[in-house]
Design an enzyme around this catalytic site. Structure first.
Site, PDB file in Angstrom:
ATOM      1  CB  SER A   1      -0.961   0.008   1.204  1.00 47.60           C
ATOM      2  OG  SER A   1      -1.795  -1.121   1.179  1.00 47.60           O
ATOM      3  CB  VAL A   2       4.354   1.853  -0.936  1.00 48.26           C
ATOM      4  CG1 VAL A   2       4.584   1.390  -2.364  1.00 48.26           C
ATOM      5  CG2 VAL A   2       5.373   2.909  -0.544  1.00 48.26           C
TER       6      VAL A   2
ATOM      7  CE  LYS B   1       3.184  -2.627  -6.460  1.00 46.68           C
ATOM      8  NZ  LYS B   1       2.715  -2.893  -5.098  1.00 46.68           N
TER       9      LYS B   1
ATOM     10  CG  ASP C   1      -4.059  -0.874  -7.761  1.00 43.87           C
ATOM     11  OD1 ASP C   1      -4.367   0.157  -7.127  1.00 43.87           O
ATOM     12  OD2 ASP C   1      -3.229  -1.699  -7.344  1.00 43.87           O
TER      13      ASP C   1
ATOM     14  N   PRO D   1      15.867   0.679   4.560  1.00 41.49           N
ATOM     15  CG  PRO D   1      13.951   0.885   5.889  1.00 41.49           C
ATOM     16  CD  PRO D   1      15.245   1.575   5.561  1.00 41.49           C
ATOM     17  CB  THR D   2      14.924   2.480  -0.017  1.00 37.67           C
ATOM     18  OG1 THR D   2      13.676   3.031   0.385  1.00 37.67           O
ATOM     19  CG2 THR D   2      15.070   2.604  -1.524  1.00 37.67           C
TER      20      THR D   2
ATOM     21  CB  CYS E   1     -25.750  -2.742  -7.850  1.00 38.15           C
ATOM     22  SG  CYS E   1     -25.761  -4.503  -8.245  1.00 38.15           S
ATOM     23  CG  LEU E   2     -28.034  -4.134  -2.004  1.00 45.29           C
ATOM     24  CD1 LEU E   2     -29.074  -5.235  -2.154  1.00 45.29           C
ATOM     25  CD2 LEU E   2     -26.996  -4.524  -0.952  1.00 45.29           C
ATOM     26  N   GLY E   3     -28.429  -0.895  -4.141  1.00 48.65           N
ATOM     27  CA  GLY E   3     -29.102   0.343  -3.745  1.00 48.65           C
ATOM     28  C   GLY E   3     -30.380   0.588  -4.519  1.00 48.65           C
TER      29      GLY E   3
ATOM     30  CG  HIS F   1     -21.789  -1.573 -10.182  1.00 42.29           C
ATOM     31  ND1 HIS F   1     -21.657  -1.427  -8.822  1.00 42.29           N
ATOM     32  CD2 HIS F   1     -22.357  -2.794 -10.386  1.00 42.29           C
ATOM     33  CE1 HIS F   1     -22.103  -2.521  -8.218  1.00 42.29           C
ATOM     34  NE2 HIS F   1     -22.543  -3.362  -9.149  1.00 42.29           N
TER      35      HIS F   1
ATOM     36  CD  GLU G   1     -20.116   1.863  -8.723  1.00 43.21           C
ATOM     37  OE1 GLU G   1     -20.106   0.794  -8.088  1.00 43.21           O
ATOM     38  OE2 GLU G   1     -21.147   2.368  -9.218  1.00 43.21           O
TER      39      GLU G   1
END
EC number: 6.3.4.2
Length: 544
Positions: free
Chosen positions: A14-15, A17, A71, A191-192, A381-383, A507, A509
């Site tokens: 979760s950096v 990418k 992503d 670390p890098t 959808c469900l909404g 959907h 979105e």
């Protein structure tokens, strides 16, 4: 022939990418180049379609019906392209295909190994995207973090790609975190360095390192990373945390990433033109009143479960000259405590998609609150399905109305299983998925929003409005404003006489863009900003 950019991640997950890859595509497209993108996910699931939202977050659906990582939504939004199933590769897909080939005898009795058979299958899928898209540049993100066991075959495959395609046609970018030590008030590069060393042991030397940090990065750190990671000084890129993700392409371009890519890959590119994108970011940063929206859902603890919905609300707010404040409301809390506590201050209510009975009664209560109080409502959808159930229960006084998903023996099944879904037992990839056409009825809220008669929208569902109740609900004031071309499937419904109460089975979105908000979201926010509840809302940051 396509050029290839491979992006790996180091130190932590979760950096950023995904946003980095999307931004690279944006930068290259701004130079007149065609771009396609691919995500390599090392998990053994064939796709994320059956994974829990708490495990994976949102499942993004492509135009051809592939269920993919969220992503891919970022790639589409930043680059303004539509991707296909070729843009998603998982270990589950790769190993399934290798085993199927072995069973068919394709390997002629050979011993099946990770190298070369699995790596060849990975490379073939990368090359397939390049061949089919005919893109100038294919950007490939390797999911996970360098050092993960399951990611080793993918790293080996992309290592081989440089030899296969030629050194001038492949570039490696490593995205990594510079952690900040509070006690010493300094950013640490070790670390890098270790992450890059791990890549080099595999045989990959990064050409560019993108360094993520929450604090300013000194030039001394750039020099240090250049020395220890064997990367040119100008190829050590600083990417600080910014107020909105849409600023990332501008930051990377200012660091010279675009010029580096063009130079290293010998691309015939035009000068960069990010003027429209820069104007968008300036508009985002302008302080404006906020519109307050309640998102009533099942998975609100993990906001990434509604990633595209959140971004679509932001896009619509930008277009309407507003910031956005999202109240994340757990549907079961409404069941326990009633709607007033959670909804009395909001200017709009949105209920996104989901599966299963948990929280359904809370959603129905939220819909009732929106209908009775004239609060703009958008159901996805469900909404849409709970909107129909609520209308049948409280306007038609049919208190037994339900969906057969939640009550298979319902005496009033206003929502029912699609006919083609009957007898389908397998869960993976068997829903109604991808783009389907919809005919918009003129003179409706949907007609005003779209301005077109025929649209195409992305779907992901098994259940649909039950046409046995169409006439009954229509006479009571429900308008069926979007239908399949044959008129058999209800795609959009709305409540007449309400400021804005619209539900879509699809959907929307998945098709919203920061510079081109989806029409339903745009009109939803337009209606919501006119609602005054306890005065104007304070200005809040656009990105939640």
């Amino acid at each position: 022939m396509s050029k290839f950019v491979f992006v790996t991640g180091g130190v932590v997950s979760s950096v950023g990418k995904g946003i980095t890859v999307a931004s690279l595509g944006n930068i290259l497209k701004s130079r007149g180049l065609s771009v396609s993108v691919q995500k390599l996910d090392p998990y053994l699931n064939v796709d994320p379609g059956t994974m829990s939202p708490y495990q994976h977050g949102e499942v993004f659906v492509t135009q051809d019906g592939a269920e993919t990582d969220l992503d891919l939504g970022s790639y589409e939004r930043f680059i303004d392209i539509e991707l296909t199933a070729d843009s998603t590769v998982t270990s589950g897909q790769v190993y399934s295909e290798v085993i199927n080939k072995e069973r068919r005898g394709d390997y002629l009795g050979g011993t099946i190994q990770v190298v070369p058979h699995v790596t060849q299958e990975i490379k073939a899928r990368i090359q397939r995207l390049a061949d089919r898209s005919k893109a100038d540049v294919v950007i490939v993100e390797v999911g996970g973090t360098v050092g993960d066991i399951e990611g080793q075959p993918f790293l080996e495959a992309i290592r081989q790609m440089r030899n296969d395609m030629g050194r001038d046609n492949v570039i490696y970018i490593h995205v990594t975190l510079l952690p900040y030590i509070q006690s010493t008030q300094e950013l640490k590069t070790k670390p890098t360095q270790h992450s890059v060393n791990e890549l080099r042991r595999i045989g990959i030397q990064p050409d560019i390192i993108v360094c993520r940090a929450d604090y300013p990065i000194s030039e001394g750190i750039r020099d240090k990373l250049s020395l220890f990671c064997d990367v040119e000084r100008k190829a050590v890129i600083f990417m600080p945390t910014v107020s909105t993700i849409y600023e990332v392409p501008l930051k990377l371009e200012s660091e010279g990433v675009g010029d580096l890519l063009v130079s290293r890959l010998h691309l015939n590119a035009s000068p960069s033109d990010l003027s429209i994108w820069r104007g968008l970011v300036e508009k985002i940063k302008e302080p404006t009143p906020a519109v307050r929206i309640a998102l009533v859902g099942k998975y609100v603890e993990l906001k990434d479960a509604y990633y595209s919905v959140r971004e679509s609300l932001c896009h619509a707010a930008i277009h309407n000259g507003r910031d956005i404040q999202i109240d994340w409301v757990y549907a079961e809390d409404i069941e326990k405590n009633g709607p007033e506590e959670y909804l009395k201050h909001v200017q709009g209510i949105i209920i996104p998609g989901g599966f299963g009975i948990r929280g359904i009664e809370g959603m129905i209560t939220a819909v009732k609150y929106a209908r009775e109080n004239g609060i703009p409502y958008l159901g996805l959808c469900l909404g849409m399905q709970v909107m129909v159930i609520e209308f049948a229960r409280h306007v038609l006084q049919s208190d037994k109305a339900h969906s057969t998903e939640f009550e298979p023996d319902s005496p009033y099944p206003v929502i029912d299983l699609l006919p083609e879904q009957r007898g389908v037992d397998s869960k993976g990839g068997t829903m109604r998925l991808g783009n389907y056409p919809c005919v918009i009825q003129p003179g409706t809220m949907a007609g005003q929003a779209y301005g077109n008669k025929l649209i195409n929208e992305r779907h992901r569902h098994r259940f649909e409005f039950n046409n046995d109740y169409r006439d009954t609900l229509s006479k009571a004031g429900m308008v069926f404003s979007g239908l399949s071309p044959d008129g058999k499937l209800v795609e959009i419904c709305e409540v007449s006489g309400h400021p804005f109460m619209v539900g879509s089975q699809f959907h929307p979105e998945f098709l919203s863009r920061p510079n081109r908000p989806h029409p339903l979201f745009r009109e939803f926010i337009n209606a919501a900003k006119k609602v005054i509840r306890d005065g104007e809302q304070p200005s809040l940051p656009l990105s939640p």
